[in-house]
Design a protein around this motif. Structure first.
Motif, PDB file in Angstrom:
ATOM      1  N   ASP A 146       0.669  -1.117  -0.237  1.00  0.00           N
ATOM      2  CA  ASP A 146       0.283   0.193   0.067  1.00  0.00           C
ATOM      3  C   ASP A 146       0.794   0.847  -0.024  1.00  0.00           C
ATOM      4  O   ASP A 146       0.583   2.317  -0.587  1.00  0.00           O
ATOM      5  CB  ASP A 146      -1.160   0.405   1.317  1.00  0.00           C
ATOM      6  CG  ASP A 146      -2.145  -1.124   1.115  1.00  0.00           C
ATOM      7  OD1 ASP A 146      -2.256  -1.982  -0.239  1.00  0.00           O
ATOM      8  OD2 ASP A 146      -2.976  -1.296   1.982  1.00  0.00           O
ATOM      9  N   PHE A 147       2.077   0.983   0.948  1.00  0.00           N
ATOM     10  CA  PHE A 147       2.791   2.241   1.171  1.00  0.00           C
ATOM     11  C   PHE A 147       3.525   2.647  -0.603  1.00  0.00           C
ATOM     12  O   PHE A 147       4.038   3.888  -1.182  1.00  0.00           O
ATOM     13  CB  PHE A 147       3.746   2.308   1.780  1.00  0.00           C
ATOM     14  CG  PHE A 147       5.671   2.574   1.856  1.00  0.00           C
ATOM     15  CD1 PHE A 147       4.949   4.615   2.548  1.00  0.00           C
ATOM     16  CD2 PHE A 147       6.441   2.596   1.225  1.00  0.00           C
ATOM     17  CE1 PHE A 147       6.036   5.412   2.059  1.00  0.00           C
ATOM     18  CE2 PHE A 147       7.544   3.256   1.059  1.00  0.00           C
ATOM     19  CZ  PHE A 147       7.329   4.898   1.642  1.00  0.00           C
ATOM     20  N   ARG A 150       1.331   4.168  -3.008  1.00  0.00           N
ATOM     21  CA  ARG A 150       0.558   5.755  -2.511  1.00  0.00           C
ATOM     22  C   ARG A 150       1.941   6.545  -2.854  1.00  0.00           C
ATOM     23  O   ARG A 150       1.743   6.964  -3.824  1.00  0.00           O
ATOM     24  CB  ARG A 150       0.075   5.680  -0.960  1.00  0.00           C
ATOM     25  CG  ARG A 150      -0.667   4.981  -1.215  1.00  0.00           C
ATOM     26  CD  ARG A 150      -1.121   6.223   0.966  1.00  0.00           C
ATOM     27  NE  ARG A 150      -0.058   5.412   1.383  1.00  0.00           N
ATOM     28  CZ  ARG A 150       0.001   3.957   2.346  1.00  0.00           C
ATOM     29  NH1 ARG A 150      -0.576   3.404   2.455  1.00  0.00           N
ATOM     30  NH2 ARG A 150       1.076   4.514   3.174  1.00  0.00           N
ATOM     31  N   GLY A 153       2.485   5.725  -6.699  1.00  0.00           N
ATOM     32  CA  GLY A 153       1.449   6.102  -8.378  1.00  0.00           C
ATOM     33  C   GLY A 153       1.189   5.129  -9.507  1.00  0.00           C
ATOM     34  O   GLY A 153       0.899   5.322 -10.358  1.00  0.00           O
ATOM     35  N   ARG A 159      11.306   6.903  -4.978  1.00  0.00           N
ATOM     36  CA  ARG A 159      10.298   7.609  -3.855  1.00  0.00           C
ATOM     37  C   ARG A 159      11.679   8.641  -2.907  1.00  0.00           C
ATOM     38  O   ARG A 159      12.191   8.720  -2.990  1.00  0.00           O
ATOM     39  CB  ARG A 159      10.021   6.315  -2.328  1.00  0.00           C
ATOM     40  CG  ARG A 159       9.383   5.344  -3.424  1.00  0.00           C
ATOM     41  CD  ARG A 159      10.269   4.034  -3.758  1.00  0.00           C
ATOM     42  NE  ARG A 159      10.240   4.369  -2.039  1.00  0.00           N
ATOM     43  CZ  ARG A 159      12.173   3.578  -1.879  1.00  0.00           C
ATOM     44  NH1 ARG A 159      12.690   4.211  -2.812  1.00  0.00           N
ATOM     45  NH2 ARG A 159      12.742   3.133  -1.072  1.00  0.00           N
ATOM     46  N   ARG A 163       9.082   5.131   4.917  1.00  0.00           N
ATOM     47  CA  ARG A 163       7.495   4.552   5.427  1.00  0.00           C
ATOM     48  C   ARG A 163       8.211   4.514   7.137  1.00  0.00           C
ATOM     49  O   ARG A 163       9.114   3.446   7.262  1.00  0.00           O
ATOM     50  CB  ARG A 163       7.307   3.019   4.680  1.00  0.00           C
ATOM     51  CG  ARG A 163       5.731   3.165   5.514  1.00  0.00           C
ATOM     52  CD  ARG A 163       5.107   1.895   4.595  1.00  0.00           C
ATOM     53  NE  ARG A 163       5.805   0.579   4.619  1.00  0.00           N
ATOM     54  CZ  ARG A 163       5.603  -0.511   5.870  1.00  0.00           C
ATOM     55  NH1 ARG A 163       4.771   0.430   6.246  1.00  0.00           N
ATOM     56  NH2 ARG A 163       6.387  -0.648   5.545  1.00  0.00           N
TER      57      ARG A 163
END
Length: 204
Positions: A146-147, A150, A153, A159, A163
Motif C-alpha cells: 500500500d505504501f 501511494r 502512483g 521515492r 515509510r
C-alpha cells in the motif's frame, strides 16, 4: 544470441498483469516462496519468484552479463528477500542492489525468522525499506505494498521518503495456505507487529 540473464528472465514464472505492482521475491525455501507469493497475489501484485540472490541479480541484469533488451525493460517496483540464504545472503543482495545506479531507488524489504538487532540495524543502515520477521503475514504485505502504491502512483520506482512503522495490526491470514505445510501455526492468534523500518529504528 541472447544473454544468459535474458534467457533466465523469459523462463521465470510471473503472476499478474499490466498495471500491477511488480514484486521480485527471493527466498531459498520453497515453502516460504509459496507463502510470500500467495500473500502478494492476494494483495493483487504481479510476482516473480527466484530461489537465490545470484538468480535475483541475474534477473535484474546485475550479474555482469550484457543485456540485449536493457535494464529499463525490467520493471520491478519492490524486492522482498530472505536474509539467510546459501551463497549470497539477503544483506549482500541488498548491497548489490543499492550499488546499482538503476535499481538503488527500488524499495528492498528483508525477511528473517531470527530477531537479531545487529542484523536488523545493518540492513536498515544499508538502505532496506523494512525488516520483517517470519512468518510474514498478510498485514505486513499489505502495509508495504500500500505504501509503495501511494508513493509511486504506478508511474515509477523513485521515492522521496521512507515509510515509518505502522502500529496497526491486521489478523494473519489463517486459511490462505491450507495446502502449504509451514512450520509455523497459522491458526494461532495474531501476534503484535514485529516489523522494523529505518525510521522506527532511528527513533529508539
Amino acid at each position: 544470441m541472447a544473454a544468459a540473464g535474458d534467457l533466465f528472465r523469459h523462463g521465470l514464472p510471473e503472476v499478474g498483469g499490466a498495471g500491477k505492482l511488480h514484486v521480485l521475491a527471493v527466498d531459498d525455501s520453497h515453502v516460504d516462496r509459496k507463502v510470500i507469493e500467495r500473500l502478494l497475489k492476494i494483495s493483487s501484485c504481479k510476482v516473480t519468484v527466484v530461489e537465490s540472490g545470484s538468480r535475483a541479480l541475474q534477473y535484474l541484469g546485475l550479474d555482469g552479463e550484457k543485456s540485449s533488451i536493457g535494464f529499463d525493460s525490467v520493471d520491478v517496483n519492490l524486492i522482498m528477500t530472505d536474509y539467510s540464504m546459501p551463497g549470497m545472503t539477503g544483506y549482500e543482495l541488498l548491497k548489490k542492489i543499492k550499488e546499482s545506479s538503476v535499481f538503488r531507488e527500488v524499495p528492498v524489504v528483508v525477511m528473517s525468522s531470527e530477531n537479531i538487532l545487529t542484523r536488523i540495524d545493518s540492513c536498515l543502515e544499508e538502505g532496506a525499506e523494512e525488516f520483517l520477521l517470519k512468518p510474514v503475514k498478510l498485514s505486513d504485505v499489505k502495509r508495504v505494498t500500500d505504501f509503495i502504491m501511494r508513493g509511486e502512483g504506478m508511474k515509477g520506482v523513485k521515492r522521496s521518503k521512507k515509510r515509518s512503522r505502522s502500529d496497526d495490526c491486521i489478523p494473519s491470514l489463517s486459511t490462505a495456505f491450507a495446502s502449504v505445510s509451514h512450520p509455523c501455526d497459522l491458526s494461532s492468534p495474531p501476534s503484535p507487529c514485529v516489523s522494523q523500518s529505518k525510521k522506527s529504528r532511528l527513533s529508539i
